[in-house]
Design an enzyme around this catalytic site. Structure first.
Site, mmCIF file in Angstrom:
data_model
loop_
_atom_site.group_PDB
_atom_site.id
_atom_site.type_symbol
_atom_site.label_atom_id
_atom_site.label_comp_id
_atom_site.label_asym_id
_atom_site.label_seq_id
_atom_site.Cartn_x
_atom_site.Cartn_y
_atom_site.Cartn_z
ATOM 1 N N GLY A 1 38.709 45.687 48.107
ATOM 2 C CA GLY A 1 37.424 46.293 47.750
ATOM 3 C C GLY A 1 36.799 45.636 46.529
ATOM 4 C CB SER A 2 34.564 47.070 43.962
ATOM 5 O OG SER A 2 33.852 47.827 44.911
ATOM 6 C CB THR A 3 39.632 44.955 42.773
ATOM 7 O OG1 THR A 3 39.735 46.365 42.827
ATOM 8 C CG2 THR A 3 40.472 44.412 41.652
#
Lengths: 577, 384
Positions: free
Chosen positions: A295-297
């Site tokens: 995800g956004s990581t």
């Protein structure tokens, strides 16, 4: 004999006898010489015969001797070195225990032996015991690891043909605390998982074969893990998993300067003293054995790539006015701002559209090459034998680049992602993670430069900015100058992204100005609670857990708390200018 | 100590006897006592006898055996022939007696009791048989007018019939093999040797199909899982356990479960307790005795002496080789003692007699004496 004598003899014979002689021996043959030669042949025959017997004897003597004595030695659990944490606390050690064995060939009365033994050891199955003792084997185990008292009682029975062997039993005094990390051993003290298995692969098994590793090994194995940090982490994760009714929770602390894993917890875990639990598939180590869309990581990687290549600066803007349509897919923003966003805004608002446009500015091939350089496309090998291969799209088109830019469409092991983010934080050096102790000098030899130091500064600024203004605010423990990035990815259920089943993560660097440690918290399928106002995104669960963990482990890690530090744009970026 | 100057019978013996051969035989006897100490107490315990029952008897048999061996080694070839004739007649009579009146043990009538001792007459038959056959083959060369070959064949058939009647498959095989070897050495044409091989093959096939226990043993050798091959697997495992240097005297455990550990499977016990190195030394001793005697026989000018010495050496060699091969699972199980090592009174005395004759026949004799004896018996017409 002379010819005349021969003739004289023959002349004295009847024609019938002469015929028989000829038939038997042939004509004009020196029978004396012939018989001498044939005795010579007999010598040769015996020589060969005896040589064959001698060969067979040598073959038997040289055969890998599987006789009783050796078999017993093989069967005995051999010693393993102690495993200690970075402060010398014992994580695994050997304790001597007696095991009961039988030599069926020496047993006089099997019935009597079975009766007496089952009286002392009632949990022994009498039928199986009788079967074992009636076999023609030289050596059979009857019961492994019996107590001192049982040993004394059996000794007193005086049954011929049963005996005790002192075995080394592996003990894990901290129970489940470091389970996934150190792994466990089987009944024969052979490592079957984790560091224990790695030890065997490193030649310990060979030592066992040679019968050398029979007594306690004097040199313990030093791990990088800190038992105190591990405990704090596990404690918080168990509480979090309980609170958010999550399937699982996992956490990792890595020293970004050396690549040492200071803590690694994945709950549910197991007690290595009770090996049955370890086989439960829900108890796998999610950090190395599982692969996830981070995800956004992952946006951190995309930003770093674009910044490092000079395709964008912190002042650049990208179009996030509308959703990004790509073919039949539409990419939305979760916190849609519907305007042009600067690079720091893209990061703090976690804009999918902005990140995707940044990646597209680089192009598919460069994106792929960068991720390969960051070690995200190949299986990460550490000391732990358990590792998973990332799931990489077979055909990588622009759409893949668009989604992978914000962390979907590429599944990696969380430890792998931590390694990549760590390289962005520590000044741009990719250091393979290790579970062993490692000095900075040793790490420097292994390190590979992947991004420029200025890019690393910018990334830390962005991470810190997130804590000051963005989604990571709840983890901003005062004094540690935390920087962080949240990640909320929808899990794929039945081929579609689920809106309710989330994998949340939070990556934090502390302190953001002089990075020492990288923290990862992962929560698998957290549920919304009244406290979180019905939200289940990362900022409402993974981040606060991260904050609690940082508050507890900060002092343990020896990070000096500093207060009244200026905001990140002045503290971190000022250096670079 | 023994003077060459004065001719005493002992002095003559001492200077002509093959001392290395004598030494090898003495070493074997000594090894026999040591291995008996290892192998026989468990058997004695199983039979509820005092532990050293078999050791004591082994030693007691050894004393007369030594006397017999030495006494026989003093004889001249002429005396040996005469004695062999007497021994042969006696033992044939005893074999017939056992077949008619002997007690049946393990399905065979091989033993008879004489003066409180159990005797196996077929053991005494073997060496005297070898001497007689050698004599006949030698005579056939020298006096072709005598029906020596037919007589040799007749004696063979007679003896084989007796042994099959007992029945004693092992001894039959041994007798046939030695006879065949003598026949071969007598210089017969290869056609006949081939014929002999064919006949024995037919005989063996016949035995395979008519005697169930022979068939069983061969099947078990080929495929150990086809039946109870306990003796052999245990015997092989004792060599494996022993390794190169053995477990040490008294440390063996396989001997306790190995039937006949003191007779047919002494070699396996030796392997377990003293190791393969000692087994190889024993093997070397046997090989030395056999090959040295055969070499001696080869160099001998007199046909009878050559045949007789070679025949006795082959008898001894076959017996040792077969026993060791069975112990090592190189051959189907066959009851055969290991010369001088295995326990067994009749076998020991018979071997002493045979080896005494071998010593006597391999004594160095002046060529003139040998020729003189030849001239004495040869017909006047043969003089060159």
């Amino acid at each position: 004999m002379t010819v005349s004598a021969d003739a004289a003899i023959k002349s004295g014979l009847s024609w019938r006898r002469r015929l028989v002689q000829r038939l038997l021996y042939g004509v004009n043959i020196d029978r004396a010489a012939k018989s001498r030669a044939r005795v010579g042949l007999a010598i040769l025959a015996f020589f060969i015969g005896y040589a064959v017997i001698a060969g067979r004897l040598i073959q038997l003597a040289a055969a890998p001797d599987n006789h009783t004595v050796r078999r017993a030695a093989d069967a005995v659990s051999t010693a393993r070195p102690d495993i200690v944490d970075r402060n010398g606390e014992i994580l695994a050690t050997d304790v001597k225990a007696a095991s009961l064995f039988g030599e069926p060939r020496k047993i006089i009365d099997v019935d009597e032996a079975v009766e007496l033994l089952t009286a002392v050891l009632p949990d022994l199955d009498a039928t199986e015991l009788r079967e074992r003792l009636s076999s023609k084997k030289g050596f059979v185990w009857l019961k492994r690891e019996i107590t001192k008292k049982q040993q004394q009682e059996i000794h007193r029975l005086g049954i011929p043909g049963v005996g005790f062997l002192t075995e080394n039993k592996r003990i894990y005094p901290n129970g489940a605390e470091v389970a996934h990390l150190i792994g466990l051993v089987n009944i024969d003290n052979q490592g079957i998982a984790g560091i224990e298995k790695w030890l065997d692969g490193r030649g310990l098994a060979d030592l066992h074969m040679a019968g050398l590793a029979v007594d306690r090994m004097d040199k313990p194995i030093d791990l990088a893990v800190d038992l105190r940090v591990q405990h704090a982490m596990r404690d918080e994760l168990i509480a979090a998993r309980d609170k958010f009714k999550a399937i699982a929770a996992a956490g990792l602390v890595m020293d970004v300067r050396t690549g040492e894993i200071i803590s690694m917890v994945s709950v549910p875990d197991f007690d290595p003293n009770n090996p049955k639990e370890a086989n439960d598939p829900t108890r796998i180590n999610r950090l190395t054995t599982g692969v996830y869309e981070m995800g956004s990581t992952f946006k951190a990687l995309t930003l770093a790539m674009t910044l490092d290549a000079g395709k964008a600066t912190l002042a650049s803007s990208f179009d996030a006015r509308t959703s990004l349509r790509y073919g039949k897919f539409t990419i939305h923003d979760y916190h849609a701002q519907n305007r042009m966003l600067t690079v720091p805004e893209i990061f703090t608002y976690s804009s999918n559209v902005g990140t995707a446009r940044m990646a597209l500015a680089m192009g598919v091939e460069q994106h792929k090459a960068f991720l390969r350089k960051m070690g995200q496309l190949e299986r990460l090998r550490t000391e732990l034998p358990e590792s998973a291969e990332p799931i990489v799209p077979k055909r990588w088109g622009e759409l893949n680049t668009v989604t992978i830019a914000f962390g979907h469409g590429l599944s990696v092991a969380p430890l792998q992602a931590v390694m990549g983010i760590g390289a962005l934080m520590n000044g741009g050096m990719l250091i393979p993670p290790t579970f062993m102790k490692r000095t900075e000098e040793e790490a420097a030899k292994l390190a590979v430069r992947v991004v420029k130091p200025e890019t690393s500064d910018k990334m830390r600024y962005l991470m810190r900015l997130n804590a000051e203004k963005g989604t990571a605010g709840q983890a901003d423990v005062k004094g540690y100058y935390v920087g962080g990035k949240t990640g909320t990815s929808e899990k794929v259920v039945g081929g579609r992204y689920s809106k309710t089943k989330l994998l949340n993560s939070f990556t934090a660097v502390l302190p953001a100005d002089k990075p020492q440690y990288l923290l990862l918290i992962m929560i698998d399928e957290p549920k919304a609670t009244p406290e979180t106002h019905g939200y289940a995104t990362s900022g409402w669960n993974a981040v606060p857990v991260g904050g609690k963990v940082i508050a507890r482990i900060g002092p343990l890690l020896g990070i000096e708390p500093r207060f009244d530090l200026p905001p990140s744009d002045r503290l971190i970026l000022a250096k670079g200018r | 100590m023994v003077s060459r100057a004065t001719r005493t019978p002992f002095g003559e013996w001492w200077w002509t006897v093959d001392k290395l051969l004598l030494g090898a035989l003495a070493t074997l006897m000594l090894a026999g006592i040591v291995l008996s100490l290892a192998a026989s107490p468990p058997v004695a315990a199983r039979l509820h006898l005092e532990p050293f029952y078999f050791v004591n008897r082994h030693v007691w048999f050894l004393l007369p055996a030594i006397v017999i061996m030495l006494a026989t080694s003093f004889l001249t070839p002429h005396q040996i022939r005469r004695l062999a004739l007497v021994m042969f007649t006696l033992s044939v009579a005893m074999v017939i007696y056992t077949i008619l009146f002997g007690a049946e043990i393990k399905g065979a009538r091989r033993w008879m009791t004489f003066a409180g001792m159990t005797i196996q007459p077929s053991e005494f038959l073997k060496p005297s048989f070898v001497i007689l056959i050698s004599w006949l083959f030698a005579e056939s060369a020298r006096r072709p007018e005598m029906p020596a070959n037919s007589l040799a064949l007749g004696i063979l058939l007679f003896v084989v019939t007796l042994l099959v009647l007992q029945p004693d498959f092992g001894q039959t095989m041994l007798i046939l093999l030695v006879w065949g070897a003598l026949f071969f050495m007598a210089g017969m044409r290869l056609v006949w040797i081939g014929g002999l091989c064919a006949v024995s093959l037919v005989g063996l096939t016949g035995a395979y199909y008519t005697m169930p226990h022979v068939a069983q043993r061969i099947q078990r050798f080929m495929d150990p899982s086809s039946g109870d091959s306990f003796q052999i697997t245990t015997s092989v495992s004792s060599f494996l356990r022993g390794g190169w240097f053995g477990l040490g005297p008294g440390e063996g455990t396989v001997k306790r479960i190995l039937p006949d550990s003191h007779t047919d499977f002494v070699f396996a016990v030796a392997g377990e307790e003293f190791g393969v190195v000692l087994c190889l030394m024993l093997l070397l001793l046997f090989a030395f005795v056999v090959i040295r005697s055969l070499r001696n026989a080869m160099q001998n000018e007199d046909p009878f002496t050559r045949f007789a010495a070679a025949g006795l050496a082959i008898l001894f060699g076959l017996q040792s080789a077969i026993n060791m091969s069975v112990n090592l699972h190189l051959m189907p199980a066959k009851g055969m003692t290991l010369p001088f090592i295995s326990y067994g009174g009749s076998s020991m005395l018979s071997l002493a007699y045979a080896m005494g004759m071998l010593l006597a026949l391999t004594r160095e004799r002046p060529r003139a004496e040998m020729l003189a004896s030849y001239v004495n018996v040869a017909p006047a017409g043969a003089r060159a």
